[in-house]
Design a protein around this motif. Structure first.
Motif, PDB file in Angstrom:
ATOM      1  N   THR A 257      33.487 -23.397  16.128  1.00  0.00           N
ATOM      2  CA  THR A 257      33.391 -23.781  14.722  1.00  0.00           C
ATOM      3  C   THR A 257      33.644 -22.594  13.798  1.00  0.00           C
ATOM      4  O   THR A 257      33.450 -21.435  14.174  1.00  0.00           O
ATOM      5  N   VAL A 261      29.756 -23.191   9.389  1.00  0.00           N
ATOM      6  CA  VAL A 261      29.710 -24.615   9.753  1.00  0.00           C
ATOM      7  C   VAL A 261      28.520 -24.845  10.670  1.00  0.00           C
ATOM      8  O   VAL A 261      28.361 -24.165  11.692  1.00  0.00           O
ATOM      9  N   LEU A 263      26.707 -27.653  12.950  1.00  0.00           N
ATOM     10  CA  LEU A 263      26.764 -28.952  13.618  1.00  0.00           C
ATOM     11  C   LEU A 263      25.786 -28.959  14.793  1.00  0.00           C
ATOM     12  O   LEU A 263      25.537 -27.914  15.402  1.00  0.00           O
ATOM     13  N   GLN A 299      44.392 -31.707   9.508  1.00  0.00           N
ATOM     14  CA  GLN A 299      43.602 -32.886   9.845  1.00  0.00           C
ATOM     15  C   GLN A 299      44.079 -33.430  11.190  1.00  0.00           C
ATOM     16  O   GLN A 299      45.274 -33.612  11.396  1.00  0.00           O
ATOM     17  N   LEU A 320      38.769 -34.846  12.952  1.00  0.00           N
ATOM     18  CA  LEU A 320      38.362 -33.448  12.838  1.00  0.00           C
ATOM     19  C   LEU A 320      39.208 -32.730  11.791  1.00  0.00           C
ATOM     20  O   LEU A 320      40.388 -33.055  11.587  1.00  0.00           O
ATOM     21  N   THR A 321      38.599 -31.744  11.150  1.00  0.00           N
ATOM     22  CA  THR A 321      39.343 -30.835  10.282  1.00  0.00           C
ATOM     23  C   THR A 321      39.384 -29.471  10.960  1.00  0.00           C
ATOM     24  O   THR A 321      38.342 -28.918  11.318  1.00  0.00           O
ATOM     25  N   ALA A 332      36.424 -26.984  11.405  1.00  0.00           N
ATOM     26  CA  ALA A 332      35.832 -26.799  10.079  1.00  0.00           C
ATOM     27  C   ALA A 332      34.879 -27.930   9.721  1.00  0.00           C
ATOM     28  O   ALA A 332      33.923 -27.723   8.968  1.00  0.00           O
ATOM     29  N   SER A 333      35.125 -29.124  10.259  1.00  0.00           N
ATOM     30  CA  SER A 333      34.207 -30.246  10.005  1.00  0.00           C
ATOM     31  C   SER A 333      34.491 -31.369  10.986  1.00  0.00           C
ATOM     32  O   SER A 333      35.611 -31.503  11.507  1.00  0.00           O
ATOM     33  N   LEU A 334      33.445 -32.143  11.239  1.00  0.00           N
ATOM     34  CA  LEU A 334      33.549 -33.370  12.020  1.00  0.00           C
ATOM     35  C   LEU A 334      33.477 -34.505  11.004  1.00  0.00           C
ATOM     36  O   LEU A 334      32.424 -34.789  10.432  1.00  0.00           O
ATOM     37  N   SER A 335      34.613 -35.123  10.717  1.00  0.00           N
ATOM     38  CA  SER A 335      34.710 -36.069   9.609  1.00  0.00           C
ATOM     39  C   SER A 335      34.014 -37.386   9.934  1.00  0.00           C
ATOM     40  O   SER A 335      33.921 -37.798  11.093  1.00  0.00           O
TER      41      SER A 335
END
Length: 373
Positions: A257, A261, A263, A299, A320-321, A332-335
């Motif tokens: 990550t 971030v 998670l 993305q 995912l980003t 960067a993120s779990l959308s």
């Protein structure tokens, strides 16, 4: 000197309503007077005038204040009044009540009409044998407040029905519309928006069986480039490592990550491992696997097979980003949901037969299911 004293006495008698001023201790000759000079008697008169002026100012204060207010070029403005926030009625209570009512209705029969009494107070006569049907699952699929405290709730119910041998068989999905009246605050779906002291629900009629809601073709997704499952692709490597840590507890998430971030992995780990079967992204170039300079964002939509302890595999999809840093991709993120293609909208599909209809042989037709794009 005597003349001056007589003159001072005469002046003091003229102000007979004031205390006698003490004789001057030193009187300057006319030739020696310079600057602002006055006598004690003159000061006494000035004091009286000052006192009278002060009383005039005090008495005229309110009048001056009113005059100033009326004459002000900008009228004083009161503080803005905040309008009360409108309370939105919740459909949770009416929807839950409707589901319970539908279950009782499906399972009731002749002689067991009383089981409907907690939900509907009207007269009911049933002729079917009780227990021939059972609701194995229910869910409220739509709800609409017809008027304050009065709801129309549509409930989908999976029906199991006894066959000629007395065994339950799946009879498909059926949909029932239920009219529910709620008494209580807005949080309970009632019309008494601020009354927390009363709470209750009732149906105004028996359920009405209705057609299934229309199915939709979903919008197109915003991942125009299919990268497959190339294990040499740095993006696929990051996704594989991250989801193995996230779902199978293999290593920590921090190594995959971006800084900052936070998670949490799924615990306890439900799977023994995952295999990426497909990756789609918005890179516009499937053949280019080079990691761009720091800060590039991509993305991605990853489809994986997750294997449990028994060896069974289950397909899962993750949006995912990705962000580039130091020559590699990081998560960067779990959308929460896949990105939709800009300008793409869902569309209604052609109506399908109701799930509870039967063909000429008496076999229930398949349940309708939404189409996927």
């Amino acid at each position: 000197m005597r003349l001056r004293r007589r003159r001072a006495v005469a002046e003091s008698e003229a102000w007979d309503d004031l205390p006698q001023a003490e004789p001057e201790q030193e009187v300057l000759d006319a030739g020696d007077e310079t600057g602002w000079q006055t006598s004690t008697a003159g000061l006494s008169g000035a004091a009286r005038l000052t006192r009278i002026g002060a009383w005039i100012l005090i008495a005229s204060g309110p009048l001056l204040g009113i005059t100033s207010l009326l004459g002000s070029p900008t009228q004083a403005q009161s503080a803005p009044v905040t309008a009360p926030t409108a309370q939105t009625a919740s459909d949770t209570g009416p929807s839950g009540f409707a589901q319970l009512y539908v279950v009782a209705y499906i399972e009731a029969g002749q002689g067991s009409e009383g089981s409907l009494r907690p939900y509907f107070s009207g007269s009911v006569t049933l002729t079917n044998t009780p227990g021939t049907r059972s609701a194995t699952r229910t869910v409220a699929v739509t709800s609409r407040e017809v008027q304050p405290g009065y709801w129309a709730v549509t409930v989908a119910a999976r029906i199991a029905q006894k066959d000629a041998k007395g065994a339950y068989v799946d009879a498909g999905l059926r949909y029932y519309q239920v009219p529910v009246q709620a008494l209580g605050p807005a949080s309970a779906g009632g019309s008494n928006r601020n009354d927390e002291s009363t709470l209750g629900y009732t149906a105004t009629a028996l359920p009405a069986q209705v057609a299934a809601p229309a199915s939709l073709t979903a919008s197109a997704l915003g991942y125009g480039t299919n990268r497959g499952s190339n294990p040499a692709d740095p993006a696929t490597q990051t996704i594989t490592g991250f989801l193995n840590a996230y779902l199978a507890g293999k290593g920590g998430l921090d190594r995959y990550t971006s800084p900052g971030v936070s998670l949490q992995s799924v615990t306890p780990a439900p799977y023994s491992g995952i295999e990426v079967t497909d990756v789609a992204d918005d890179s516009a170039n499937a053949s280019n696997t080079a990691v761009p300079s720091d800060g590039a964002v991509r993305q991605a939509l990853a489809t994986v097979n997750a294997k449990d302890a028994s060896g069974a595999t289950y397909p899962l999809t993750y949006a995912l980003t990705l962000r580039s840093r130091g020559g590699r991709w990081e998560i960067a993120s779990l959308s929460a949901a896949p990105v939709l293609q800009r300008g793409s909208n869902p569309a209604l599909v052609a109506p399908s037969p109701d799930s509870d209809s039967t063909d000429s042989t008496g076999t229930p037709s398949p349940s309708p299911s939404p189409s996927a794009s």
